[in-house]
Design a protein around this motif. Structure first.
Motif, short mmCIF file in Angstrom:
data_model
loop_
_atom_site.label_atom_id
_atom_site.label_comp_id
_atom_site.label_asym_id
_atom_site.label_seq_id
_atom_site.Cartn_x
_atom_site.Cartn_y
_atom_site.Cartn_z
N TYR A 147 43.13 35.24 27.52
CA TYR A 147 44.59 35.09 27.61
C TYR A 147 45.07 34.37 26.38
O TYR A 147 44.29 33.78 25.62
N GLU A 148 46.39 34.45 26.16
CA GLU A 148 47.00 33.65 25.10
C GLU A 148 48.32 33.03 25.56
O GLU A 148 48.40 31.83 25.75
N CYS A 149 49.34 33.88 25.83
CA CYS A 149 50.68 33.31 26.06
C CYS A 149 50.92 32.81 27.47
O CYS A 149 51.77 31.96 27.70
N ASN A 150 50.22 33.36 28.46
CA ASN A 150 50.42 32.98 29.87
C ASN A 150 51.84 33.29 30.34
O ASN A 150 52.31 32.71 31.30
N SER A 151 52.52 34.18 29.62
CA SER A 151 53.94 34.40 29.90
C SER A 151 54.32 35.89 29.96
O SER A 151 55.50 36.22 29.89
N GLY A 152 53.34 36.78 30.02
CA GLY A 152 53.66 38.21 30.11
C GLY A 152 54.03 38.87 28.79
O GLY A 152 54.53 39.98 28.79
N GLY A 153 53.79 38.17 27.67
CA GLY A 153 54.25 38.71 26.39
C GLY A 153 53.19 39.27 25.47
O GLY A 153 53.47 40.14 24.65
N CYS A 154 51.95 38.78 25.55
CA CYS A 154 50.97 39.14 24.52
C CYS A 154 50.03 40.28 24.92
O CYS A 154 49.54 41.01 24.07
N GLY A 155 49.75 40.43 26.19
CA GLY A 155 48.88 41.51 26.65
C GLY A 155 47.39 41.20 26.62
O GLY A 155 46.57 42.04 26.99
N THR A 156 47.02 40.00 26.19
CA THR A 156 45.59 39.66 26.09
C THR A 156 44.92 39.63 27.46
O THR A 156 43.72 39.85 27.57
N CYS A 157 45.69 39.37 28.52
CA CYS A 157 45.10 39.20 29.86
C CYS A 157 45.10 40.49 30.69
O CYS A 157 44.99 40.43 31.91
N ALA A 176 54.58 42.88 27.76
CA ALA A 176 53.24 43.20 27.22
C ALA A 176 52.71 44.53 27.72
O ALA A 176 51.72 45.04 27.20
N LEU A 217 48.70 42.62 34.34
CA LEU A 217 48.54 41.36 33.59
C LEU A 217 48.06 40.25 34.53
O LEU A 217 48.73 39.96 35.54
N CYS A 236 48.15 37.16 34.08
CA CYS A 236 49.03 35.98 34.11
C CYS A 236 50.27 36.24 34.96
O CYS A 236 51.07 35.33 35.16
FE1 FES Z 1 49.87 36.95 27.41
FE2 FES Z 1 49.17 37.43 29.97
S1 FES Z 1 48.36 35.97 28.62
S2 FES Z 1 50.51 38.57 28.73
#
Ligand code: FES
Length: 339
Positions: A35-45, A63, A75, A77
Protein backbone atom coordinates in the motif's frame (compact mmCIF):
# COMPACT_ATOMS: atom_id res chain seq x y z
CA UNK A 1 -14.91 -11.96 12.85
CA UNK A 2 -14.00 -12.71 9.21
CA UNK A 3 -10.71 -14.42 8.37
CA UNK A 4 -8.82 -13.24 5.29
CA UNK A 5 -6.44 -15.62 3.52
CA UNK A 6 -3.93 -14.45 0.96
CA UNK A 7 -3.74 -17.02 -1.79
CA UNK A 8 -0.40 -18.67 -2.37
CA UNK A 9 1.35 -17.17 0.68
CA UNK A 10 0.04 -19.17 3.63
CA UNK A 11 -0.72 -15.82 5.29
CA UNK A 12 -4.05 -15.22 6.99
CA UNK A 13 -5.40 -12.73 9.48
CA UNK A 14 -8.67 -11.67 11.07
CA UNK A 15 -10.60 -8.47 10.57
CA UNK A 16 -10.98 -7.92 14.29
CA UNK A 17 -12.56 -4.44 14.24
CA UNK A 18 -15.81 -3.93 12.35
CA UNK A 19 -14.75 -0.54 10.95
CA UNK A 20 -11.45 -1.90 9.58
CA UNK A 21 -10.71 -2.23 5.89
CA UNK A 22 -8.83 -5.31 4.68
CA UNK A 23 -5.58 -3.34 4.49
CA UNK A 24 -5.75 -2.16 8.09
CA UNK A 25 -6.70 -5.63 9.31
CA UNK A 26 -3.60 -7.08 7.62
CA UNK A 27 -1.23 -4.33 8.78
CA UNK A 28 -2.39 -4.46 12.39
CA UNK A 29 -1.70 -8.21 12.27
CA UNK A 30 1.85 -7.33 11.19
CA UNK A 31 1.60 -8.45 7.54
CA UNK A 32 3.30 -6.57 4.73
CA UNK A 33 0.30 -5.87 2.47
CA UNK A 34 1.35 -3.56 -0.36
CA UNK A 35 0.00 0.00 0.00
CA UNK A 36 0.96 3.64 -0.19
CA UNK A 37 -1.77 6.29 0.09
CA UNK A 38 -4.40 4.42 2.16
CA UNK A 39 -6.89 6.74 0.49
CA UNK A 40 -8.08 5.06 -2.73
CA UNK A 41 -5.76 7.08 -4.96
CA UNK A 42 -2.59 5.15 -5.79
CA UNK A 43 -3.76 1.62 -6.63
CA UNK A 44 -0.86 -0.12 -4.84
CA UNK A 45 -3.28 -2.11 -2.65
CA UNK A 46 -5.27 -3.71 -5.52
CA UNK A 47 -6.42 -7.26 -4.91
CA UNK A 48 -8.47 -9.91 -6.64
CA UNK A 49 -11.32 -11.47 -4.71
CA UNK A 50 -11.20 -15.26 -5.08
CA UNK A 51 -13.78 -16.32 -2.51
CA UNK A 52 -16.19 -14.60 -0.10
CA UNK A 53 -18.18 -11.38 0.10
CA UNK A 54 -16.95 -7.85 0.64
CA UNK A 55 -18.40 -4.44 1.35
CA UNK A 56 -17.10 -1.88 -1.13
CA UNK A 57 -18.34 1.61 -0.21
CA UNK A 58 -16.37 3.40 -2.97
CA UNK A 59 -16.41 1.17 -6.09
CA UNK A 60 -15.33 4.07 -8.32
CA UNK A 61 -12.28 5.16 -6.28
CA UNK A 62 -9.83 7.05 -8.53
CA UNK A 63 -7.22 4.28 -8.40
CA UNK A 64 -9.55 1.86 -10.20
CA UNK A 65 -9.48 2.11 -13.99
CA UNK A 66 -12.34 0.90 -16.17
CA UNK A 67 -10.18 -2.15 -16.92
CA UNK A 68 -9.67 -2.83 -13.18
CA UNK A 69 -13.40 -2.65 -12.59
CA UNK A 70 -14.06 -4.97 -15.55
CA UNK A 71 -11.47 -7.44 -14.24
CA UNK A 72 -13.00 -7.35 -10.74
CA UNK A 73 -9.99 -5.74 -9.04
CA UNK A 74 -10.66 -4.09 -5.68
CA UNK A 75 -8.76 -1.84 -3.26
CA UNK A 76 -7.77 -3.26 0.11
CA UNK A 77 -7.75 0.24 1.64
CA UNK A 78 -11.42 0.71 0.67
CA UNK A 79 -13.03 -2.73 1.15
CA UNK A 80 -14.16 -4.62 4.23
CA UNK A 81 -14.75 -8.36 4.56
CA UNK A 82 -18.37 -9.40 5.13
CA UNK A 83 -17.50 -13.12 5.25
CA UNK A 84 -14.29 -15.15 5.33
CA UNK A 85 -12.26 -14.29 2.25
CA UNK A 86 -9.58 -15.67 -0.02
CA UNK A 87 -7.83 -12.88 -1.92
CA UNK A 88 -4.87 -12.56 -4.26
CA UNK A 89 -2.71 -9.61 -3.32
CA UNK A 90 0.90 -8.48 -3.38
CA UNK A 91 2.73 -8.73 -0.06
CA UNK A 92 6.32 -7.89 0.72
CA UNK A 93 8.18 -7.74 4.05
CA UNK A 94 9.22 -4.16 3.16
CA UNK A 95 5.57 -3.10 3.62
CA UNK A 96 5.26 -4.72 7.07
CA UNK A 97 4.69 -1.98 9.66
CA UNK A 98 7.51 -1.21 12.09
CA UNK A 99 4.93 0.29 14.48
CA UNK A 100 1.50 -1.32 14.16
CA UNK A 101 -1.28 1.20 13.40
CA UNK A 102 -3.38 2.11 16.43
CA UNK A 103 -6.75 3.89 16.54
CA UNK A 104 -7.66 6.21 19.42
CA UNK A 105 -9.62 9.36 20.18
CA UNK A 106 -7.29 12.29 20.84
CA UNK A 107 -7.93 15.78 22.21
CA UNK A 108 -6.80 18.98 20.54
CA UNK A 109 -4.40 20.52 23.07
CA UNK A 110 -3.30 23.53 21.01
CA UNK A 111 -3.59 25.15 17.60
CA UNK A 112 -1.44 27.87 16.10
CA UNK A 113 -1.48 29.75 12.80
CA UNK A 114 1.75 29.08 10.90
CA UNK A 115 0.86 30.91 7.67
CA UNK A 116 -2.40 32.31 6.32
CA UNK A 117 -3.47 28.79 5.29
CA UNK A 118 -1.36 26.37 7.37
CA UNK A 119 -2.25 25.66 10.99
CA UNK A 120 -0.34 23.56 13.52
CA UNK A 121 -2.68 21.18 15.36
CA UNK A 122 -1.36 19.33 18.44
CA UNK A 123 -3.37 16.36 19.63
CA UNK A 124 -2.97 14.59 22.95
CA UNK A 125 -3.44 10.81 23.07
CA UNK A 126 -5.41 9.41 26.02
CA UNK A 127 -3.28 8.61 29.09
CA UNK A 128 -0.34 10.18 27.21
CA UNK A 129 0.24 6.84 25.47
CA UNK A 130 3.52 6.87 23.54
CA UNK A 131 3.26 8.49 20.11
CA UNK A 132 4.91 5.70 18.13
CA UNK A 133 5.79 6.51 14.55
CA UNK A 134 8.80 7.21 12.38
CA UNK A 135 9.68 10.74 11.16
CA UNK A 136 7.94 11.27 7.79
CA UNK A 137 4.94 9.00 8.40
CA UNK A 138 1.25 9.94 8.36
CA UNK A 139 -1.97 9.17 10.23
CA UNK A 140 -5.62 9.06 9.18
CA UNK A 141 -7.79 11.67 10.95
CA UNK A 142 -11.57 11.21 11.27
CA UNK A 143 -14.12 13.30 13.14
CA UNK A 144 -16.08 11.35 15.78
CA UNK A 145 -19.24 12.01 13.69
CA UNK A 146 -17.67 10.07 10.81
CA UNK A 147 -16.34 12.85 8.56
CA UNK A 148 -13.09 11.61 7.05
CA UNK A 149 -10.74 9.91 7.11
CA UNK A 150 -8.05 12.11 5.61
CA UNK A 151 -4.34 11.38 5.64
CA UNK A 152 -2.08 13.97 7.29
CA UNK A 153 1.64 13.71 8.05
CA UNK A 154 3.03 14.33 11.50
CA UNK A 155 5.45 17.26 11.84
CA UNK A 156 6.92 16.34 15.23
CA UNK A 157 8.98 13.37 16.40
CA UNK A 158 7.83 10.20 18.13
CA UNK A 159 7.58 10.87 21.84
CA UNK A 160 6.62 9.45 25.19
CA UNK A 161 4.17 12.28 25.95
CA UNK A 162 1.43 11.20 23.55
CA UNK A 163 1.69 14.32 21.36
CA UNK A 164 0.76 14.05 17.68
CA UNK A 165 1.50 17.33 15.86
CA UNK A 166 0.34 18.09 12.31
CA UNK A 167 0.87 21.10 10.05
CA UNK A 168 -2.25 21.12 7.92
CA UNK A 169 -3.05 23.30 4.96
CA UNK A 170 -6.62 24.33 4.29
CA UNK A 171 -7.75 22.63 1.11
CA UNK A 172 -10.34 24.65 -0.82
CA UNK A 173 -13.62 22.74 -0.56
CA UNK A 174 -12.00 20.06 1.62
CA UNK A 175 -14.55 18.68 4.08
CA UNK A 176 -12.06 17.49 6.70
CA UNK A 177 -9.57 20.36 6.49
CA UNK A 178 -12.50 22.84 6.47
CA UNK A 179 -13.91 21.27 9.64
CA UNK A 180 -10.47 21.19 11.28
CA UNK A 181 -9.95 24.89 10.53
CA UNK A 182 -13.47 26.18 11.20
CA UNK A 183 -14.92 23.91 13.86
CA UNK A 184 -12.22 22.23 15.90
CA UNK A 185 -11.24 24.18 19.00
CA UNK A 186 -8.90 23.29 21.88
CA UNK A 187 -10.55 20.49 23.84
CA UNK A 188 -12.24 19.10 20.70
CA UNK A 189 -11.82 15.45 19.73
CA UNK A 190 -10.54 13.63 16.66
CA UNK A 191 -9.96 9.96 15.90
CA UNK A 192 -6.31 9.29 15.04
CA UNK A 193 -5.38 6.08 13.23
CA UNK A 194 -1.71 5.52 12.52
CA UNK A 195 1.08 5.43 11.75
CA UNK A 196 1.13 4.64 8.04
CA UNK A 197 3.49 5.30 5.15
CA UNK A 198 6.87 4.35 3.82
CA UNK A 199 8.50 7.76 3.29
CA UNK A 200 10.12 7.64 6.71
CA UNK A 201 13.63 8.62 7.72
CA UNK A 202 16.21 5.95 6.89
CA UNK A 203 18.45 6.57 9.90
CA UNK A 204 20.77 3.73 8.88
CA UNK A 205 21.74 5.44 5.61
CA UNK A 206 25.15 7.13 5.63
CA UNK A 207 24.12 9.65 2.97
CA UNK A 208 23.37 13.32 3.49
CA UNK A 209 19.69 14.25 3.42
CA UNK A 210 17.77 16.16 0.79
CA UNK A 211 14.28 17.32 1.81
CA UNK A 212 12.10 18.85 -0.91
CA UNK A 213 8.74 20.25 0.18
CA UNK A 214 5.95 22.15 -1.51
CA UNK A 215 3.00 23.66 0.36
CA UNK A 216 1.63 21.33 3.03
CA UNK A 217 4.52 18.94 2.33
CA UNK A 218 6.39 20.99 4.92
CA UNK A 219 4.86 18.85 7.72
CA UNK A 220 6.64 15.49 7.09
CA UNK A 221 9.83 17.27 5.93
CA UNK A 222 9.98 19.12 9.24
CA UNK A 223 9.66 15.78 11.01
CA UNK A 224 12.46 14.27 8.88
CA UNK A 225 14.81 17.22 9.51
CA UNK A 226 14.04 17.15 13.23
CA UNK A 227 14.69 13.41 13.19
CA UNK A 228 18.13 13.84 11.60
CA UNK A 229 19.26 16.54 14.01
CA UNK A 230 17.94 14.86 17.14
CA UNK A 231 19.29 11.36 16.39
CA UNK A 232 22.81 10.95 17.85
CA UNK A 233 23.44 8.13 15.35
CA UNK A 234 23.00 10.60 12.49
CA UNK A 235 25.55 13.09 13.80
CA UNK A 236 27.41 14.81 10.99
CA UNK A 237 24.76 14.14 8.37
CA UNK A 238 23.92 17.37 6.47
CA UNK A 239 20.34 18.37 5.63
CA UNK A 240 19.60 20.33 2.45
CA UNK A 241 16.06 21.61 2.93
CA UNK A 242 14.26 23.05 -0.10
CA UNK A 243 10.82 24.56 0.39
CA UNK A 244 8.74 26.05 -2.37
CA UNK A 245 5.74 28.34 -1.86
CA UNK A 246 3.73 30.57 -4.16
CA UNK A 247 4.71 33.81 -2.38
CA UNK A 248 6.95 34.67 0.62
CA UNK A 249 3.86 34.47 2.87
CA UNK A 250 3.72 30.71 2.23
CA UNK A 251 7.27 30.09 3.45
CA UNK A 252 7.62 28.60 6.90
CA UNK A 253 9.52 26.06 8.96
CA UNK A 254 12.75 28.03 9.39
CA UNK A 255 11.94 29.16 12.95
CA UNK A 256 11.34 25.54 14.00
CA UNK A 257 14.54 24.34 12.33
CA UNK A 258 16.67 27.15 13.78
CA UNK A 259 16.13 26.01 17.35
CA UNK A 260 17.46 22.51 16.67
CA UNK A 261 20.95 21.68 17.94
CA UNK A 262 23.47 21.79 15.09
CA UNK A 263 21.22 23.88 12.81
CA UNK A 264 23.99 26.35 11.91
CA UNK A 265 26.48 23.71 10.89
CA UNK A 266 24.18 21.08 9.41
CA UNK A 267 21.02 22.58 7.91
CA UNK A 268 20.99 24.41 4.56
CA UNK A 269 17.53 25.99 4.17
CA UNK A 270 16.62 27.07 0.64
CA UNK A 271 13.26 28.83 0.28
CA UNK A 272 11.88 29.68 -3.15
CA UNK A 273 8.68 31.16 -4.57
CA UNK A 274 6.88 30.31 -7.80
CA UNK A 275 4.89 33.56 -8.25
CA UNK A 276 7.51 36.36 -8.13
CA UNK A 277 5.20 38.71 -10.05
CA UNK A 278 3.11 38.94 -6.86
CA UNK A 279 6.11 39.81 -4.69
CA UNK A 280 8.47 42.31 -6.36
CA UNK A 281 10.35 42.76 -3.07
CA UNK A 282 11.51 39.10 -3.08
CA UNK A 283 15.22 38.74 -3.91
CA UNK A 284 15.61 34.98 -3.35
CA UNK A 285 15.18 32.04 -5.70
CA UNK A 286 12.17 31.88 -7.98
CA UNK A 287 10.65 29.08 -10.06
CA UNK A 288 9.53 25.53 -9.51
CA UNK A 289 11.29 23.89 -6.60
CA UNK A 290 12.44 20.83 -8.60
CA UNK A 291 14.14 23.11 -11.14
CA UNK A 292 15.90 25.02 -8.38
CA UNK A 293 17.13 21.78 -6.79
CA UNK A 294 18.41 20.59 -10.16
CA UNK A 295 20.19 23.90 -10.87
CA UNK A 296 21.85 24.04 -7.45
CA UNK A 297 22.76 20.42 -6.76
CA UNK A 298 22.98 19.10 -10.35
CA UNK A 299 25.47 16.25 -10.58
CA UNK A 300 25.62 15.82 -6.81
CA UNK A 301 22.06 14.54 -6.47
CA UNK A 302 22.85 10.82 -6.41
CA UNK A 303 24.79 11.20 -3.15
CA UNK A 304 21.63 12.10 -1.18
CA UNK A 305 18.87 10.19 0.53
CA UNK A 306 15.93 12.12 -0.94
CA UNK A 307 12.58 12.81 0.79
CA UNK A 308 9.75 14.62 -1.00
CA UNK A 309 6.28 15.80 -0.04
CA UNK A 310 3.80 18.21 -1.56
CA UNK A 311 1.10 18.53 -4.20
CA UNK A 312 1.05 15.56 -6.65
CA UNK A 313 2.33 17.53 -9.70
CA UNK A 314 5.31 18.77 -7.67
CA UNK A 315 6.11 15.27 -6.37
CA UNK A 316 5.82 13.79 -9.87
CA UNK A 317 8.02 16.46 -11.48
CA UNK A 318 10.61 16.17 -8.70
CA UNK A 319 10.76 12.37 -8.84
CA UNK A 320 11.26 12.47 -12.60
CA UNK A 321 14.02 15.08 -12.27
CA UNK A 322 15.82 13.09 -9.55
CA UNK A 323 15.71 9.89 -11.62
CA UNK A 324 16.43 11.26 -15.09
CA UNK A 325 18.65 14.28 -14.54
CA UNK A 326 20.04 13.35 -11.13
CA UNK A 327 20.55 9.61 -11.70
CA UNK A 328 19.27 8.99 -8.18
CA UNK A 329 18.46 5.28 -7.69
CA UNK A 330 14.76 4.65 -6.94
CA UNK A 331 15.64 3.19 -3.53
CA UNK A 332 17.02 6.58 -2.45
CA UNK A 333 13.81 8.49 -3.26
CA UNK A 334 11.10 8.43 -0.58
CA UNK A 335 7.56 9.82 -0.86
CA UNK A 336 3.99 8.72 -0.27
CA UNK A 337 1.82 9.48 -3.29
CA UNK A 338 -1.46 11.28 -2.59
CA UNK A 339 -3.83 12.30 -5.37
FE1 FES B 1 -3.47 3.70 -2.39
FE2 FES B 1 -5.15 1.77 -1.55
S1 FES B 1 -3.20 2.26 -0.78
S2 FES B 1 -5.33 3.02 -3.29
Amino acid sequence: MPTIKIEGTGEQFEQTESQDCILRAGLTAGYGLAYECNSGGCGTCKFQLIEGEIEEPWPTAPALSARDIKKGRKLACQCKAKTDLVIKMRTDPEYAPINLPARFEATLSSRRDVTSDIVEFCFQAPDSADAKFLPGQYAMLTFPDGRGPRAYSMSNLPNGDGVWEFWIRRKPGGEVSGALFDELRVGGRIVVDGPYGHAYLRAESERDILCIAGGSGISPMLSIARGVLMDPDMEGRQVHFYFGGRTPDDLCGLDELKVLPGFQERVHYHPAISMPEESPEWTGDTGFIHEIVENQLGNELSRFECYLAGPPPMVQATTKMLQLQGNVPTGQIHYDPFY
